[in-house]
Scaffold this active site. Structure first.
Site, mmCIF file in Angstrom:
data_model
loop_
_atom_site.group_PDB
_atom_site.id
_atom_site.type_symbol
_atom_site.label_atom_id
_atom_site.label_comp_id
_atom_site.label_asym_id
_atom_site.label_seq_id
_atom_site.Cartn_x
_atom_site.Cartn_y
_atom_site.Cartn_z
ATOM 1 N N ASP A 1 0.841 -1.207 0.000
ATOM 2 C CA ASP A 1 0.000 0.000 0.000
ATOM 3 C C ASP A 1 0.874 1.254 0.000
ATOM 4 O O ASP A 1 2.028 1.222 0.424
ATOM 5 C CB ASP A 1 -0.847 0.076 1.278
ATOM 6 C CG ASP A 1 -1.765 -1.114 1.437
ATOM 7 O OD1 ASP A 1 -2.116 -1.734 0.434
ATOM 8 O OD2 ASP A 1 -2.103 -1.398 2.602
HETATM 9 N N1 URA Z 1 -1.148 -5.866 4.217
HETATM 10 C C1 URA Z 1 -1.615 -4.596 4.179
HETATM 11 O O1 URA Z 1 -2.619 -4.292 4.826
HETATM 12 N N2 URA Z 1 -0.959 -3.699 3.430
HETATM 13 C C2 URA Z 1 0.152 -3.974 2.740
HETATM 14 O O2 URA Z 1 0.720 -3.096 2.078
HETATM 15 C C3 URA Z 1 0.646 -5.289 2.776
HETATM 16 C C4 URA Z 1 -0.029 -6.214 3.522
#
Ligand code: URA
Length: 240
Positions: free
Chosen positions: A106
């Site tokens: 993310d």
């Molecule tokens: N889980 C999440 O919530 N975000 C990420 O970027 C990776 C795993």
């Protein structure tokens, strides 16, 4: 045994020039020659003895490249962004090769991201059957109880009709306001860690991917990458 022939789009993508979709466009635009003649058909069969040129430069058999990037927050894991935010590909421009990201992190997640031009390796690392563990260092608000750790480990309803599978929690420290722990999961559902933590009532404040398989992020500086060697690839797949 090596395949003696391949389609023209595949020859170019295997050489690490661009994705198959992009190379197909370039071929149709007349930018590729086989044995000195423009070929506009991406499905044209190329034999091993044939010489391929792209924009006048000879295409060499693809050398595989694998890198581990320490992704900073604020960078998107996609090639283009509608909001014009920086992308992880901006950080690896000096490689001079086409690579894709194996999975995504993310915008607000930092840490270990693998990029490569080896589509087979990427698929192997991502496919659920490989069950490659991914470990995150997580900071949440509030004090996480033992019971909540058990909930995270057993699997729980994370909304949108999805459940998380088995996980491992390793508590690191806690204050009155915050808790830090390592969370290892073997799946890759969208925003999975954030949704797991929300499901136990402790929203994520900070999320860093620190390990994939047995491969550690280690001391790669934020925003930098290092090239991987064969033994790193084994570690990524969870082999020691
Ligand atoms: N889980 C999440 O919530 N975000 C990420 O970027 C990776 C795993």
């Amino acid at each position: 045994m090596k395949k003696a022939r391949a389609t023209l789009d595949r020859v170019l993508s295997k050489a690490g020039i661009a994705s198959r979709t992009t190379t197909r466009e370039w071929i149709q635009q007349g930018r590729v020659k086989v044995n000195g003649r423009v070929v506009k058909n991406p499905d044209f069969w190329v034999e091993q003895k044939d010489t391929v040129h792209f924009d006048g430069a000879k295409v060499k058999a693809g050398k595989k490249v694998y890198i581990a990037l320490n992704k900073p927050t604020g960078f998107v894991t996609s090639t283009q962004d509608k909001k014009n935010r920086p992308t992880v590909f901006d950080l690896v421009q000096d490689l001079g090769r086409w690579v894709f990201a194996v999975g995504r992190l993310d915008l607000d997640t930092s840490g270990l991201l693998i990029l490569t031009n080896d589509t087979e390796f990427g698929e192997l690392l991502l496919q659920p059957e490989s069950k490659v563990p991914k470990t995150y260092y997580v900071k949440v608000s509030g004090v996480v109880t033992g019971e909540q750790c058990t909930q995270l480990e057993s699997g729980l309803d994370i909304g949108r009709g999805e459940r998380s599978g088995k996980a491992v929690v390793k508590p690191v420290r806690a204050t009155e306001k915050y808790s830090w722990f390592e969370l290892t999961i073997t799946e890759g559902k969208n925003r999975q860690v954030r949704r797991m933590c929300e499901a136990i009532g402790h929203p994520v404040l900070k999320l860093v991917r620190i390990r994939i398989g047995h491969f550690e992020l280690g001391d790669i500086p934020s925003g930098k990458y290092r090239k991987l060697e064969p033994r790193d690839l084994s570690r990524l797949l969870g082999r020691k």
